[in-house]
Enzyme design. Structure first.
Site, PDB file in Angstrom:
ATOM      1  N   THR A   1     -21.407  32.604 -48.851  1.00  0.00           N
ATOM      2  CA  THR A   1     -22.868  32.633 -49.002  1.00  0.00           C
ATOM      3  C   THR A   1     -23.363  34.003 -49.429  1.00  0.00           C
ATOM      4  O   THR A   1     -24.364  34.121 -50.139  1.00  0.00           O
ATOM      5  CB  THR A   1     -23.523  32.216 -47.661  1.00  0.00           C
TER       6      THR A   1
ATOM      7  N   THR B   1     -18.861  32.727 -44.124  1.00  0.00           N
ATOM      8  CA  THR B   1     -18.923  32.876 -42.667  1.00  0.00           C
ATOM      9  C   THR B   1     -18.220  31.752 -41.907  1.00  0.00           C
ATOM     10  O   THR B   1     -17.905  31.914 -40.736  1.00  0.00           O
ATOM     11  CB  THR B   1     -20.388  32.938 -42.179  1.00  0.00           C
TER      12      THR B   1
END
Ligand code: ASP
Length: 331
Positions: free
Chosen positions: A15, A95
């Site tokens: 991301t 993540t």
């Protein structure tokens, strides 16, 4: 005065390298589309705190991170850390599995130089994006003398976590990264402040060295629930795994109707590890189940995904159950 630290930033996607059409939607965006140079161009301030060089090693969402990706990343970092002119490494990473990659590096890199894995919960295109400050802080931490010898670190939301302890705990919150015993420290007003050091062995004091590992045995995870079907355990055991992490309910409880399947798996030669799906806490050997009698293992406090990596590494070098059990208490 010492020259600025030379930090190599390795891009792997996630991301932090994403882009969305809307600045207010933080879930609907394309992941892993910005190059590491584009990501770094968002924080020109980094050049004031470090000599930064960048390389794009891969460009994938971390949910795709396989053993091959772990080995590729680990070996590249190992090569860079051996260079005298490099002071630290930052890895930009998705993540989802940042806690797994960081733990793998923590156990296998042979250097006291700082390695920091960093990601973001929101893409750079969103309002209040967390990536720029997370990355700036990661470079700061990687370039600090105070970060030496602490193993691999995960920096997010102004906190510095040990790779051993940190877990992603939320699908959307910026404070998603939590360590059961708290972070090692914080980044405050542009400098790292540490309050704790890792108690368990890592990097230079582990039995594994990334440059000697070319493959790892596969270990599966089975997630428990009250209605779990024993066939899931049988299928996993027959899939070629050398170990099975049973992400048990509570403090390692095993439903009575699947004990037989786990015993069958053990007889096939698969190592069985009782872990917990709760996300934290210790599993006591021979408490909920007679582990000695069944020749099963238990985690200490490792969450299932970290227990899996630890068992994969352990199985690569140890075969005796007692030695494998010991690894859970040592690392
Ligand atoms: N899917 C993304 C990843 O782990 C999510 C993120 O980076 O936060 O790569």
């Amino acid at each position: 005065m010492k020259d600025k630290a030379h930090i190599v930033v390795i891009g792997t996607g996630g991301t932090i390298a994403g882009r969305g059409a809307s600045s207010v939607n933080t879930s609907d965006y394309a992941c892993s589309v910005l190059s590491i140079d584009e990501v770094l161009s968002g924080i020109p301030q980094a050049h004031a705190i470090a000599r930064v060089s960048a390389e794009q090693l891969m460009q994938i969402g971390s949910e795709n991170f396989s053993t091959t990706h772990l080995l590729t990343l680990g070996k590249r970092i190992d090569t860079l850390l051996k260079q005298d002119d490099i002071d630290g490494i930052v890895v930009t990473h998705g993540t989802d599995t940042i806690d797994e990659t960081a733990y793998f590096l923590h156990l296998t890199l042979k250097s006291s130089k700082p390695v920091v894995v960093v990601g973001s919960m929101r893409p750079p295109s969103s309002l209040s994006a967390d990536g720029p400050l997370n990355l700036y802080n990661a470079i700061l931490v990687a370039g600090s003398e105070t970060s030496h010898g602490k193993g691999t670190l995960v920096v997010a939301n102004d906190e510095i976590h040990s790779a051993r302890d940190v877990v992603k705990t939320s699908t959307f919150k910026l404070e998603s990264f939590r360590s059961p015993y708290g972070p090692l420290g914080y980044v405050v007003e542009g400098s790292p402040r540490y309050y704790r050091t890792p108690a368990r062995r890592h990097t230079l004091s582990t039995q594994w060295s990334i440059d000697a590992i070319d493959e790892l045995p596969e270990v599966g995870i089975v997630y428990a629930h009250g209605g779990i079907d024993a066939a899931v355990i049988d299928a996993t055991a027959q899939s070629g795994v050398r170990g099975l992490i049973y992400a048990a309910t509570g403090n390692g409880n095993v439903a009575a109707h699947v004990v037989g399947a786990l015993q069958r798996a053990r007889r096939r030669g698969v190592q069985i590890v009782r872990a917990s799906r709760t996300g934290s806490g210790i599993v006591i050997r021979n408490a909920a189940q007679p582990d000695d009698e069944y020749d099963w293992l238990v985690v200490d406090d490792q969450v299932p995904q970290k227990a899996r990596l630890l068992l994969m590494l352990s199985l690569g070098s140890e075969q005796r159950s007692a030695d494998l059990q010991d690894a859970f208490y040592r690392y």
